[in-house]
Design a protein around this motif. Structure first.
Motif, short mmCIF file in Angstrom:
data_model
loop_
_atom_site.label_atom_id
_atom_site.label_comp_id
_atom_site.label_asym_id
_atom_site.label_seq_id
_atom_site.Cartn_x
_atom_site.Cartn_y
_atom_site.Cartn_z
N ALA A 76 -7.84 10.37 -4.69
CA ALA A 76 -8.57 9.40 -4.30
C ALA A 76 -7.99 8.09 -3.87
O ALA A 76 -8.04 7.43 -2.62
N MET A 77 -7.06 7.63 -4.74
CA MET A 77 -6.36 6.30 -4.44
C MET A 77 -5.24 6.89 -3.27
O MET A 77 -5.29 6.09 -2.47
N ASN A 78 -4.97 8.11 -3.40
CA ASN A 78 -4.03 8.41 -2.13
C ASN A 78 -4.77 8.31 -0.73
O ASN A 78 -4.21 7.58 0.26
N PHE A 79 -5.95 8.85 -0.85
CA PHE A 79 -6.66 8.86 0.49
C PHE A 79 -7.00 7.25 0.82
O PHE A 79 -7.05 6.98 2.02
N LEU A 80 -7.35 6.46 0.07
CA LEU A 80 -7.71 5.06 0.13
C LEU A 80 -6.47 4.18 0.54
O LEU A 80 -6.65 3.64 1.76
N LEU A 116 0.77 -1.16 -0.01
CA LEU A 116 0.15 -0.11 -0.08
C LEU A 116 1.04 1.30 0.16
O LEU A 116 0.24 2.14 -0.65
N THR A 117 1.86 1.38 0.79
CA THR A 117 3.02 2.29 0.42
C THR A 117 3.41 2.64 -0.78
O THR A 117 3.48 3.68 -1.23
N ASP A 120 2.77 5.83 -3.09
CA ASP A 120 3.60 6.87 -3.64
C ASP A 120 3.33 7.00 -4.99
O ASP A 120 3.35 8.11 -5.66
N ARG A 121 2.66 6.07 -5.89
CA ARG A 121 2.47 6.04 -7.26
C ARG A 121 1.26 7.06 -7.37
O ARG A 121 1.22 7.70 -8.25
N ALA A 122 0.31 6.78 -6.24
CA ALA A 122 -1.11 7.83 -6.52
C ALA A 122 -0.24 9.42 -6.46
O ALA A 122 -0.91 10.25 -7.05
#
Length: 57
Positions: free
Chosen positions: A28-32, A14-15, A19-21
């Protein structure tokens, strides 16, 4: 695979995704990812403290 190994792998994955997000400016992906990382770290802390010893489906 034991729970500690699973949670550690999940946090690492997930890390990387977070980082990719951030690079792609995908809020949205960063938050999730951030929420899931926080959840996994809290569970891991409880396992390491001996408060969670097993999980049942």
């Amino acid at each position: 695979m034991d729970l500690v190994a699973y949670l550690t792998d999940e946090i690492d994955f997930l890390t990387e995704q977070m980082d990719r997000a951030k690079q792609e400016k995908d809020n949205a992906m960063n938050f999730l990812c951030d929420a899931r990382i926080t959840e996994a770290k809290r569970i891991l802390d409880q396992v390491n403290a001996g408060k969670i010893t097993s999980l049942k489906a």
